[in-house]
Structures are given as structure tokens and as C-alpha cells.
Design a protein around this motif. Structure first.
Motif, PDB file in Angstrom:
ATOM      1  N   LEU A 128     -47.121  95.108  16.882  1.00 53.81           N
ATOM      2  CA  LEU A 128     -46.433  96.390  16.714  1.00 53.81           C
ATOM      3  C   LEU A 128     -46.555  96.939  15.289  1.00 53.81           C
ATOM      4  O   LEU A 128     -46.051  98.013  14.993  1.00 53.81           O
ATOM      5  N   GLN A 147     -40.501 103.791  23.186  1.00 51.94           N
ATOM      6  CA  GLN A 147     -41.856 103.503  22.718  1.00 51.94           C
ATOM      7  C   GLN A 147     -42.619 102.727  23.784  1.00 51.94           C
ATOM      8  O   GLN A 147     -43.348 101.782  23.490  1.00 51.94           O
ATOM      9  N   CYS A 148     -42.424 103.122  25.035  1.00 52.86           N
ATOM     10  CA  CYS A 148     -43.005 102.434  26.190  1.00 52.86           C
ATOM     11  C   CYS A 148     -44.506 102.180  25.996  1.00 52.86           C
ATOM     12  O   CYS A 148     -45.248 103.102  25.675  1.00 52.86           O
ATOM     13  N   SER A 149     -44.923 100.931  26.189  1.00 55.06           N
ATOM     14  CA  SER A 149     -46.331 100.618  25.974  1.00 55.06           C
ATOM     15  C   SER A 149     -46.774  99.426  26.828  1.00 55.06           C
ATOM     16  O   SER A 149     -46.461  98.284  26.516  1.00 55.06           O
ATOM     17  N   THR A 199     -39.597  98.039  24.823  1.00 53.26           N
ATOM     18  CA  THR A 199     -40.266  99.214  24.254  1.00 53.26           C
ATOM     19  C   THR A 199     -39.875 100.489  24.997  1.00 53.26           C
ATOM     20  O   THR A 199     -39.704 101.540  24.368  1.00 53.26           O
ATOM     21  N   CYS A 200     -39.696 100.400  26.296  1.00 54.47           N
ATOM     22  CA  CYS A 200     -39.283 101.583  27.059  1.00 54.47           C
ATOM     23  C   CYS A 200     -37.843 101.983  26.716  1.00 54.47           C
ATOM     24  O   CYS A 200     -37.550 103.177  26.572  1.00 54.47           O
ATOM     25  N   GLU A 221     -49.893  98.708  27.022  1.00 50.53           N
ATOM     26  CA  GLU A 221     -50.938  98.120  26.175  1.00 50.53           C
ATOM     27  C   GLU A 221     -50.374  97.058  25.237  1.00 50.53           C
ATOM     28  O   GLU A 221     -50.919  95.956  25.134  1.00 50.53           O
ATOM     29  N   ASN A 222     -49.274  97.369  24.564  1.00 52.41           N
ATOM     30  CA  ASN A 222     -48.665  96.375  23.669  1.00 52.41           C
ATOM     31  C   ASN A 222     -48.114  95.184  24.441  1.00 52.41           C
ATOM     32  O   ASN A 222     -48.207  94.050  23.972  1.00 52.41           O
TER      33      ASN A 222
END
Length: 142
Positions: free
Chosen positions: A102, A37-39, A32-33, A41-42
Motif C-alpha cells: 500500500l 480505497q477498494c482494491s 480497503t472498501c 488488485e492490492n
């Protein structure tokens, strides 16, 4: 002939899920990073869902394999076949969980599943080979 107890399957499953969930968290976070879309939480959601869902799937997979392998002299080839069968189930599950969390089954979910396929293939095989040497929960049938 040696038989494996249900307790062994459970402890083995928990030990694998700790390793695998850590890997999943890192894979999701890195992918994600890299795709901006770094997360955290996900990564935590996917890892948490996987921990419990795949623990149940792992237990079932383990018990099925015990029916096919009747001795404790588990060859490297058998470990490899077991690894391949597990990776098919687990990678498919990861893709589905990632897509659901997602909210789309896109390249991110696919990249997560593909990177996990590689990292966990290696980790699972090593985990299997180590557990062959651990006597916990082994019962010898006369």
C-alpha cells in the motif's frame, strides 16, 4: 515417540496457506472498501506475497515446534501456545507486507493486521486441532 516428516509439514503448510490466503484476500478487500480505497488488485498482491513468504515462515515455525513437542498427544494448551507464537510472526509479517504493497504503514495496514489477528487466530487453532487427527506423515520411532 512419534516424529513428523518434512512432507507432513509441507502439506500442512500448504493447507494452511490456502485457508489463510483466502482470509487475507477477504480481510484486505473488506478493509480497503470500508475505508473508500477498494482494491481487488492490492488484495491479490498482499495475498500472493503472503502465500509464498509465509509458507516458508510456516515451515520453519512448524519444524521448530516439532523439536519442542516430542509426542503426538498435543494438548489444547500446547495448540494455544503454538497459535499465539504463530500469530505473532504472521501478524507482524502481514503488517509489513500490507504497508509495503500500500506504500504506507498507516491505519489501513494496521486494520488489516488487527482484523487478521482475530480471524486467523481462530482459524489457525482449528487447523491445528484437525491436523492432530490426520496420520499423514507421522513416523513412530521405537
Amino acid at each position: 515417540m512419534i516424529n513428523e516428516s518434512h512432507e507432513r509439514s509441507i502439506v500442512k503448510g500448504i493447507s494452511w496457506r490456502i485457508i489463510a490466503t483466502t482470509d487475507t484476500f477477504l480481510v484486505v478487500f473488506i478493509i480497503t472498501c470500508l475505508l473508500d480505497q477498494c482494491s481487488v488488485e492490492n488484495a491479490l498482491k498482499i495475498g500472493g506475497i503472503e502465500f509464498f513468504l509465509k509458507l516458508l515462515i510456516y515451515y520453519g515455525h512448524e519444524r521448530v515446534w516439532i523439536q519442542f513437542i516430542k509426542s503426538f498427544t498435543f494438548s489444547k494448551q500446547q495448540s494455544l501456545l503454538k497459535t499465539i507464537s504463530w500469530r505473532f510472526l504472521a501478524t507482524t509479517t502481514t503488517f509489513l507486507i500490507s504497508g509495503a504493497v500500500l506504500n504506507e504503514f498507516n491505519q489501513i495496514a494496521l486494520f488489516i493486521a488487527l482484523l487478521e489477528l482475530i480471524s486467523k487466530f481462530i482459524l489457525y487453532y482449528i487447523h491445528e486441532r484437525i491436523w492432530i487427527k490426520i496420520p499423514l506423515g507421522l513416523k513412530k520411532n521405537n
